[in-house]
Write an enzyme that holds these catalytic residues in place. Structure first.
Site, PDB file in Angstrom:
ATOM      1  N   CYS A 139       0.805  -1.207  -0.199  1.00  0.00           N
ATOM      2  CA  CYS A 139      -0.070   0.168  -0.053  1.00  0.00           C
ATOM      3  C   CYS A 139       0.808   1.297  -0.159  1.00  0.00           C
ATOM      4  O   CYS A 139       0.266   2.363  -0.252  1.00  0.00           O
ATOM      5  CB  CYS A 139      -0.933  -0.056   1.413  1.00  0.00           C
ATOM      6  SG  CYS A 139      -2.245  -1.285   0.972  1.00  0.00           S
TER       7      CYS A 139
ATOM      8  N   ASN B 211      -9.861   0.159  -0.086  1.00  0.00           N
ATOM      9  CA  ASN B 211      -8.606  -0.001  -0.276  1.00  0.00           C
ATOM     10  C   ASN B 211      -8.095  -0.491  -1.704  1.00  0.00           C
ATOM     11  O   ASN B 211      -8.105  -1.763  -1.507  1.00  0.00           O
ATOM     12  CB  ASN B 211      -8.070  -0.648   0.950  1.00  0.00           C
ATOM     13  CG  ASN B 211      -6.457  -0.626   1.009  1.00  0.00           C
ATOM     14  OD1 ASN B 211      -5.718  -0.061   0.029  1.00  0.00           O
ATOM     15  ND2 ASN B 211      -5.765  -1.090   2.082  1.00  0.00           N
TER      16      ASN B 211
ATOM     17  N   HIS C  41      -3.046   7.517   2.449  1.00  0.00           N
ATOM     18  CA  HIS C  41      -3.548   6.299   1.946  1.00  0.00           C
ATOM     19  C   HIS C  41      -4.970   5.872   2.269  1.00  0.00           C
ATOM     20  O   HIS C  41      -5.463   6.279   3.472  1.00  0.00           O
ATOM     21  CB  HIS C  41      -2.689   5.074   2.268  1.00  0.00           C
ATOM     22  CG  HIS C  41      -3.107   3.684   2.190  1.00  0.00           C
ATOM     23  ND1 HIS C  41      -3.290   3.326   0.819  1.00  0.00           N
ATOM     24  CD2 HIS C  41      -3.172   2.609   2.792  1.00  0.00           C
ATOM     25  CE1 HIS C  41      -3.874   2.025   1.062  1.00  0.00           C
ATOM     26  NE2 HIS C  41      -3.534   1.773   1.935  1.00  0.00           N
TER      27      HIS C  41
HETATM   28  C1  LIG Z   1     -10.348  -4.989   9.743  1.00  0.00           C
HETATM   29  C2  LIG Z   1     -10.965  -4.129  10.674  1.00  0.00           C
HETATM   30  C3  LIG Z   1     -12.029  -3.232  10.036  1.00  0.00           C
HETATM   31  C4  LIG Z   1     -11.430  -4.800  11.767  1.00  0.00           C
HETATM   32  O1  LIG Z   1     -12.280  -3.872  12.793  1.00  0.00           O
HETATM   33  P1  LIG Z   1     -12.226  -4.341  14.212  1.00  0.00           P
HETATM   34  O2  LIG Z   1     -12.781  -3.301  14.940  1.00  0.00           O
HETATM   35  O3  LIG Z   1     -10.713  -4.597  14.645  1.00  0.00           O
HETATM   36  O4  LIG Z   1     -12.970  -5.770  14.095  1.00  0.00           O
HETATM   37  P2  LIG Z   1     -12.345  -7.083  14.854  1.00  0.00           P
HETATM   38  O5  LIG Z   1     -11.345  -7.675  13.999  1.00  0.00           O
HETATM   39  O6  LIG Z   1     -11.794  -6.847  16.241  1.00  0.00           O
HETATM   40  O7  LIG Z   1     -13.636  -8.020  14.701  1.00  0.00           O
HETATM   41  C5  LIG Z   1     -14.614  -7.448  15.447  1.00  0.00           C
HETATM   42  C6  LIG Z   1     -15.887  -8.528  14.949  1.00  0.00           C
HETATM   43  O8  LIG Z   1     -16.442  -8.242  13.851  1.00  0.00           O
HETATM   44  C7  LIG Z   1     -16.503  -9.602  13.136  1.00  0.00           C
HETATM   45  N1  LIG Z   1     -16.356  -9.114  11.768  1.00  0.00           N
HETATM   46  C8  LIG Z   1     -15.112  -9.118  11.057  1.00  0.00           C
HETATM   47  N2  LIG Z   1     -15.289  -8.741   9.790  1.00  0.00           N
HETATM   48  C9  LIG Z   1     -16.491  -8.709   9.570  1.00  0.00           C
HETATM   49  C10 LIG Z   1     -17.476  -8.046   8.657  1.00  0.00           C
HETATM   50  N3  LIG Z   1     -17.008  -8.043   7.294  1.00  0.00           N
HETATM   51  N4  LIG Z   1     -18.833  -7.929   8.857  1.00  0.00           N
HETATM   52  C11 LIG Z   1     -19.287  -8.331   9.828  1.00  0.00           C
HETATM   53  N5  LIG Z   1     -18.559  -8.793  11.097  1.00  0.00           N
HETATM   54  C12 LIG Z   1     -17.082  -8.793  10.965  1.00  0.00           C
HETATM   55  C13 LIG Z   1     -15.441 -10.318  13.528  1.00  0.00           C
HETATM   56  O9  LIG Z   1     -15.449 -11.505  13.312  1.00  0.00           O
HETATM   57  C14 LIG Z   1     -15.476  -9.931  15.062  1.00  0.00           C
HETATM   58  O10 LIG Z   1     -16.593 -10.755  15.512  1.00  0.00           O
HETATM   59  P3  LIG Z   1     -16.329 -11.411  16.897  1.00  0.00           P
HETATM   60  O11 LIG Z   1     -16.354 -10.320  17.831  1.00  0.00           O
HETATM   61  O12 LIG Z   1     -17.645 -12.292  17.235  1.00  0.00           O
HETATM   62  O13 LIG Z   1     -15.195 -12.266  16.970  1.00  0.00           O
HETATM   63  C15 LIG Z   1      -9.901  -3.351  11.353  1.00  0.00           C
HETATM   64  O14 LIG Z   1      -9.074  -3.823  12.195  1.00  0.00           O
HETATM   65  C16 LIG Z   1      -8.998  -2.460  10.490  1.00  0.00           C
HETATM   66  O15 LIG Z   1      -9.403  -1.795   9.594  1.00  0.00           O
HETATM   67  N6  LIG Z   1      -7.649  -2.528  10.512  1.00  0.00           N
HETATM   68  C17 LIG Z   1      -6.632  -1.975   9.559  1.00  0.00           C
HETATM   69  C18 LIG Z   1      -6.890  -2.933   8.375  1.00  0.00           C
HETATM   70  C19 LIG Z   1      -6.343  -1.921   7.229  1.00  0.00           C
HETATM   71  O16 LIG Z   1      -6.487  -1.091   7.012  1.00  0.00           O
HETATM   72  N7  LIG Z   1      -5.378  -2.793   6.567  1.00  0.00           N
HETATM   73  C20 LIG Z   1      -4.814  -2.343   5.450  1.00  0.00           C
HETATM   74  C21 LIG Z   1      -3.555  -1.432   5.705  1.00  0.00           C
HETATM   75  S1  LIG Z   1      -2.798  -1.152   4.119  1.00  0.00           S
END
Ligand SMILES: CC(C)(COP(=O)(O)OP(=O)(O)OC[C@H]1O[C@@H](n2cnc3c(N)ncnc32)[C@H](O)[C@@H]1OP(=O)(O)O)[C@@H](O)C(=O)NCCC(=O)NCCS
Length: 323
Positions: free
Chosen positions: A113, A280, A250
């Site tokens: 990225c 993204n 980004h």
């Molecule tokens: C991926 C991201 C959105 C997840 O959000 P989060 O608040 O951390 O959520 P978690 O991973 O803790 O998951 C919370 C719950 O949502 C659920 N969940 C995950 N994806 C889901 C989706 N698409 N729809 C619904 N629920 C979802 C998980 O299973 C989890 O459920 P549980 O509590 O029953 O286990 C977040 O961590 C994020 O944006 N991280 C950065 C990623 C990024 O930007 N990467 C690229 C960098 S270049």
């Protein structure tokens, strides 16, 4: 002193628009969850006949048209991508061929990225070093091809697309008032490589693999890494957040963008946001956002524009440009 001045920006998006609601029928997710956690409302997904090369070519042509130039005026193509058409040759040379360019040189850069930020910095060094006069810097990706469409924690986050800018070597005064690239800071730390990676490759599994990510871990590191390189760029240029006209980060997650802008003291109205429209798009996200900023009349000649990105590796970086 030589400065790499941005002449224009161009973009290309796949034909197919996929709104969050459409994903509700494919995996267990909801529009509300995706919007609340990421700010993403839709993304574009490439059809079989739309590739990193074809999207990159279209973005390059749009940038050439916007600058009133042809490929004859270009002597360097740098393509940032992690989703090349083939393992080799570089997709940049395929774009070179598609553009009908039979001179100069072209190569790919891979910093996930952060790819576009690395690529524009690399092109700047070639221009300032006198090895090229004008460059097309492209970010093009088809991340939909390397997603695990059964993993709801990753497949909702990414989209396909391409953006490009044209850089030209011009004489500057050597001051912060010059147009062009004014400062840059790049970083990487491979100890984080397993937090965001693709589980295949030619030398290991002999397959392409799919994206794997520890989302929370990425989130945890993102804001600190982004602010570190931005502060380094501010120090090099002798400016503060108040001097910035536009912040073009980004586009991975609206919450990361908001938290970074807040920590840096950059006002909300100066932030260009496209993550809601494109998801993204990895190396394409910054040039797509730049193009959006230009096309909507926000980014204008003379504006001070701050670019930043962070991604797999981890890699991260920031570039300061006077448009
Ligand atoms: C991926 C991201 C959105 C997840 O959000 P989060 O608040 O951390 O959520 P978690 O991973 O803790 O998951 C919370 C719950 O949502 C659920 N969940 C995950 N994806 C889901 C989706 N698409 N729809 C619904 N629920 C979802 C998980 O299973 C989890 O459920 P549980 O509590 O029953 O286990 C977040 O961590 C994020 O944006 N991280 C950065 C990623 C990024 O930007 N990467 C690229 C960098 S270049």
């Amino acid at each position: 002193m030589i400065r790499s001045v941005v002449l224009s920006a161009g973009k290309s998006l796949p034909r197919r628009l996929v709104k969050n609601a459409e994903l509700e029928g494919v995996i267990e997710t909801s529009d509300a969850w995706i919007v609340q956690r990421t700010g993403i409302r839709q993304r574009y997904i490439a059809a079989d006949d739309e590739t990193t090369a074809s999207l990159g070519e279209a973005a390059a042509r749009a940038a050439l048209d916007a600058a009133g130039l042809t490929v004859d005026d270009i002597d360097l193509i740098v393509l940032a991508t992690s989703t090349p058409n083939n393992t080799f040759p570089a997709t940049a040379v395929e774009i070179q061929e598609r553009l009908g360019m039979r001179h100069g040189f072209a190569f790919d850069m891979q910093a996930v990225c952060s790819g576009f930020v690395y690529a524009i910095n690399t092109a700047d060094l070639y221009l300032r070093g006198g090895m090229a006069k004008r460059a097309i810097v492209i970010g093009s990706e088809t991340f939909s091809r390397i997603l695990d469409w059964e993993d709801r924690s990753t497949c909702v986050l990414f989209g396909d697309g391409a953006g490009a800018v044209i850089l030209e070597a011009q004489e500057g005064e050597g001051t912060i008032g010059d147009r062009g690239i004014l400062a840059a800071s790049l970083r990487s730390d491979g100890s984080h490589r397993e937090k965001l990676y693709v589980d295949g490759g030619p030398s290991t599994t002999r397959t392409v693999g799919v994206l794997r990510m520890e989302g929370r871990e990425v989130f945890k590191h993102a804001v600190g890494m982004i602010t570190d390189v931005v502060v380094s760029v501010f120090e090099q240029a002798g400016i503060t957040a108040d001097d910035i006209d536009w912040f073009v980060p980004h586009q991975a997650n609206k919450r990361i963008i908001d938290a970074s802008a807040k920590k840096l003291g950059i006002a909300d109205e100066k932030v260009v946001i496209t993550v809601d429209q494109h998801g993204n798009t990895s190396a394409a996200s910054v040039p797509l956002a730049l193009c959006e900023g230009v096309e909507t009349g926000r980014i204008k000649k003379g504006d001070l524009v701050l670019l930043e990105a962070m991604g797999g590796g981890f890699t991260w970086g920031a570039v300061l440009v006077r448009w």
